[in-house]
Write a protein that holds these residues in place. Structure first.
Motif, PDB file in Angstrom:
ATOM      1  N   VAL A 243       0.814  -1.213   0.000  1.00 38.51           N
ATOM      2  CA  VAL A 243       0.000   0.000   0.000  1.00 38.51           C
ATOM      3  C   VAL A 243       0.851   1.269   0.000  1.00 38.51           C
ATOM      4  O   VAL A 243       0.567   2.200  -0.776  1.00 38.51           O
ATOM      5  N   PRO A 244       1.912   1.394   0.825  1.00 38.41           N
ATOM      6  CA  PRO A 244       2.705   2.634   0.785  1.00 38.41           C
ATOM      7  C   PRO A 244       3.338   2.884  -0.583  1.00 38.41           C
ATOM      8  O   PRO A 244       3.414   4.034  -1.039  1.00 38.41           O
ATOM      9  N   ALA A 245       3.811   1.827  -1.250  1.00 37.62           N
ATOM     10  CA  ALA A 245       4.405   1.989  -2.579  1.00 37.62           C
ATOM     11  C   ALA A 245       3.357   2.416  -3.593  1.00 37.62           C
ATOM     12  O   ALA A 245       3.619   3.262  -4.468  1.00 37.62           O
ATOM     13  N   LEU A 246       2.164   1.859  -3.491  1.00 39.45           N
ATOM     14  CA  LEU A 246       1.090   2.249  -4.402  1.00 39.45           C
ATOM     15  C   LEU A 246       0.737   3.721  -4.226  1.00 39.45           C
ATOM     16  O   LEU A 246       0.506   4.445  -5.208  1.00 39.45           O
ATOM     17  N   ALA A 247       0.688   4.175  -2.976  1.00 37.05           N
ATOM     18  CA  ALA A 247       0.345   5.572  -2.712  1.00 37.05           C
ATOM     19  C   ALA A 247       1.328   6.513  -3.388  1.00 37.05           C
ATOM     20  O   ALA A 247       0.946   7.563  -3.917  1.00 37.05           O
ATOM     21  N   VAL A 248       2.591   6.136  -3.416  1.00 39.58           N
ATOM     22  CA  VAL A 248       3.620   6.972  -4.052  1.00 39.58           C
ATOM     23  C   VAL A 248       3.500   6.900  -5.570  1.00 39.58           C
ATOM     24  O   VAL A 248       3.502   7.923  -6.258  1.00 39.58           O
ATOM     25  N   CYS A 249       3.388   5.705  -6.124  1.00 36.77           N
ATOM     26  CA  CYS A 249       3.389   5.541  -7.575  1.00 36.77           C
ATOM     27  C   CYS A 249       2.162   6.160  -8.232  1.00 36.77           C
ATOM     28  O   CYS A 249       2.251   6.683  -9.350  1.00 36.77           O
ATOM     29  N   LEU A 250       1.019   6.084  -7.568  1.00 40.23           N
ATOM     30  CA  LEU A 250      -0.214   6.566  -8.171  1.00 40.23           C
ATOM     31  C   LEU A 250      -0.393   8.068  -8.019  1.00 40.23           C
ATOM     32  O   LEU A 250      -1.365   8.631  -8.524  1.00 40.23           O
TER      33      LEU A 250
END
Length: 343
Positions: A115-122
């Motif tokens: 989830v933290p990586a998705l928040a950054v990438c999106l």
């Protein structure tokens, strides 16, 4: 010494893959037609991937921003006794990843970035901030009422802070090109990069280490999808992809997009934390990322020394012909679900 083939546990896992009408999901399904038992999900009854599986394994789901999505996927995962849920649509990534514990409670694994990586990438603004001290990033600012666009050298790029497939992106060559673009922080103003564009497909192990990075040159792009391209043996681009994936904290398969500046240096455009649409080229080059990612999430080990060769691709339309009754049955099931309302 040849690279071993991925071994699946169980021997023929059942995988629920979303976005079955998109090129990423179709690529995975065609890559592993026999080693995996697929359950195909999409919002569209005409999605081609639905017709790559038997009728009993076709699933219509709500949009990614619909609060009913996760419940529908949980119900389907339990009913079909799937081993893995694999989201491939940007709008579905965060809600499905956030529900990983709910899926785990019924014995289902989610193949997704954290989830933290998705928040950054999106969020392209957060991505630039996260990576600016490890790789070259284009000069970028949030577009607000206080932004002085007259002071920005033309050409420059305006793009949505969130979004995919090139939607909403425009190159500004005159003041007229800024008409209608909101100045509420939902858009970015970014340095224009005139050089070649590359996608770097990256495969990460469950512990976050990078197993492979395969650069692809995007020779021709249509609606955000490369329709012609080639893999390129470029250690600098490989390192670029590895550094970004590590910095963001990605897992599984992701895609780092870069473009060269006027000095030929690669600069970060965005990161797609999911299967990319041109994955068949990377598979053909010798690194079967969908197979390895799936094997790893099921407890297998991705070997070291995965290597690729330089190959090129041009893409074309193909067809999946099925009886009319099969399409009508899917359409009827959608209408019935809509009439029934929320479960």
């Amino acid at each position: 010494m040849s690279t071993p083939e991925p071994q699946f546990r169980p021997a023929r896992p059942r995988v629920l893959i979303t976005g079955a009408g998109g090129p990423a999901a179709v690529a995975a399904m065609l890559d592993l037609p026999d080693a995996v038992e697929w359950v195909a999900a999409d919002i569209d009854p005409h999605a081609v991937g639905l017709y790559l599986v038997p009728p009993q394994r076709r699933l219509l789901v709500p949009r990614g921003d619909d609060p009913e999505l996760v419940d529908r996927l949980l119900e389907a995962a339990a009913r079909h006794q799937v081993d893995v849920v694999w989201p491939t649509v940007d709008s579905e990534l965060e809600p499905v990843a956030e529900a990983s514990d709910r899926f785990a409670a019924i014995g289902v694994r989610v193949l997704s970035a954290p989830v933290p990586a998705l928040a950054v990438c999106l969020d392209k603004w957060l991505l630039i901030q996260r990576c600016r001290d490890v790789v070259r990033v284009p000069a970028t600012q949030l577009l607000t009422a206080d932004t002085d666009l007259a002071a920005v050298p033309m050409p420059y790029v305006l793009k949505p802070r969130r979004g995919a497939g090139g939607r909403g992106v425009r190159v500004v060559r005159s003041a007229a090109d800024t008409a209608g673009v909101p100045r509420d922080g939902s858009y970015l103003c970014q340095e224009y990069l005139p050089g070649e564009e590359f996608s770097i497909d990256v495969l990460c192990r469950p512990d976050g280490t990078v197993a492979a990075a395969v650069p692809r040159r995007r020779d021709k792009v249509d609606s955000g999808i490369a329709v012609a391209g080639r893999t390129v043996a470029d250690p600098g681009l490989e390192t670029f992809g590895r550094v970004v994936a590590t910095r963001v904290g990605l897992l599984g398969v992701s895609n780092v997009q870069v473009r060269r500046d006027r000095q030929g240096r690669p600069a970060l455009l965005e990161v797609n934390p999911r299967l990319p649409g041109t994955m068949p080229l990377t598979i053909a080059a010798g690194v079967d990322m969908p197979a390895w990612a799936l094997a790893a999430v099921l407890g297998g080990t991705i070997p070291t020394g995965l290597s690729y060769r330089e190959v090129a691709v041009v893409r074309h339309w193909t067809e999946r012909v099925v009886p009319v009754s099969e399409v009508d049955d899917v359409i009827v099931s959608r209408a019935a679900a809509a009439a029934a309302g929320p479960a």
